[in-house]
Design an enzyme around this catalytic site. Sequence first.
Site, mmCIF file in Angstrom:
data_model
loop_
_atom_site.group_PDB
_atom_site.id
_atom_site.type_symbol
_atom_site.label_atom_id
_atom_site.label_comp_id
_atom_site.label_asym_id
_atom_site.label_seq_id
_atom_site.Cartn_x
_atom_site.Cartn_y
_atom_site.Cartn_z
ATOM 1 N N CYS A 19 -0.154 3.929 1.901
ATOM 2 C CA CYS A 19 1.235 4.269 2.227
ATOM 3 C C CYS A 19 2.203 3.559 1.289
ATOM 4 C CB CYS A 19 1.543 3.940 3.682
ATOM 5 S SG CYS A 19 1.396 2.197 4.089
ATOM 6 N N GLU A 44 -6.276 -1.285 4.404
ATOM 7 C CA GLU A 44 -6.218 -2.069 3.172
ATOM 8 C C GLU A 44 -5.888 -3.540 3.461
ATOM 9 O OE1 GLU A 44 -4.173 1.944 2.141
ATOM 10 O OE2 GLU A 44 -4.709 0.784 3.930
#
Length: 347
Positions: free
Chosen positions: A78, A53
């Site tokens: 996460c 990301e």
Amino acid sequence: MKIHEKYLARCIQLAKNGLGTTYPNPMVGSVIVYEDQIIGEGWHKKAGEPHAEVNAVNAVKDKSLLRKATIYVSLEPCSHFGKTPPCCDLIIQNKIPNVVIGTVDPNEKVAGKGIRRLREAGINVTVGILENKCNALNKRFFTFHRQKRPYIILKWAESPDGFIAPTERNEQKPVWITNPYSRQLVHKWRSEEQAILVGTQTAIDDNPKLDVRDWSGNNPVRIVLDKNNRIPKEAYLLDNQIKTIVFCQTETNINREKLIFEVIDFKQNIALQIVEILFQHHIQSVIIEGGRQTLQTFIDENLWDEARIFKGKTSFKNGTKAPHLQTNTNQKQFILKDELIIFTNHD
């Protein structure tokens, strides 16, 4: 929904670039889309380095578009601090309004917490696009976290008459059944998995290095069974050059920097003890390269996920019989005249 599948497929494609280099992290790919155009993409390359990301966001030239974009990611972002900050925070800070996720992270540190955090921040989250393919992408990571053991690949080469080694050999080195291209493929596989395991007799007869000298990539952790400490001290496997774990009955050797001795009970479930200890060493995948007794031990205890079997053209007429495996054929291919058969254990 088809548009989501299109971009998740690209995430999976990107993620595969990290095969063999992301351990202990999973492979993850991410793309950022604005008005049906990819404006940024990335994948996780190595543990400790930016996640997919982050790389995707960094690739976007006009950051103002993020507030109107959708970020696709093959695995749940996460939500905890590891070696890098949480990806959820990055998405929230950049006010990306839509997140499309392939599958939930099985790691108990994440496991839905990332999705919940994004939704609590008012972000529109879609989960479960190409879920099976995203799970298959990280079969090693998922097996490790869900079953508390490594993903196990059995591999051997056998002659047309069903032997993996001849009765007699003239010198201490491998007797090749397959062609050089098949052997190079095996080195590629080694670079993709975290560890490789052989038994005592293979270590003595072949004196293998178990490295990736015919391919570019990381050498796997070497694992060898040596119940009675029979492997010669000058063997490659004991040279302290690559991390090596030796399973023995009594610890008569001293651990060194890259040479670790683990004691197990060879009268009990050997395969089960091995995988439990490998889990403690945080090893997510292992190739079992034989010989017959070692391979058959894992087959008999039903502790395997894939079997990759080469059938070469060299006949031995007698020798060590190939392991016995009862299952359905999943896939066949040829490498010149060598036949490669791949089985999957769905139990």
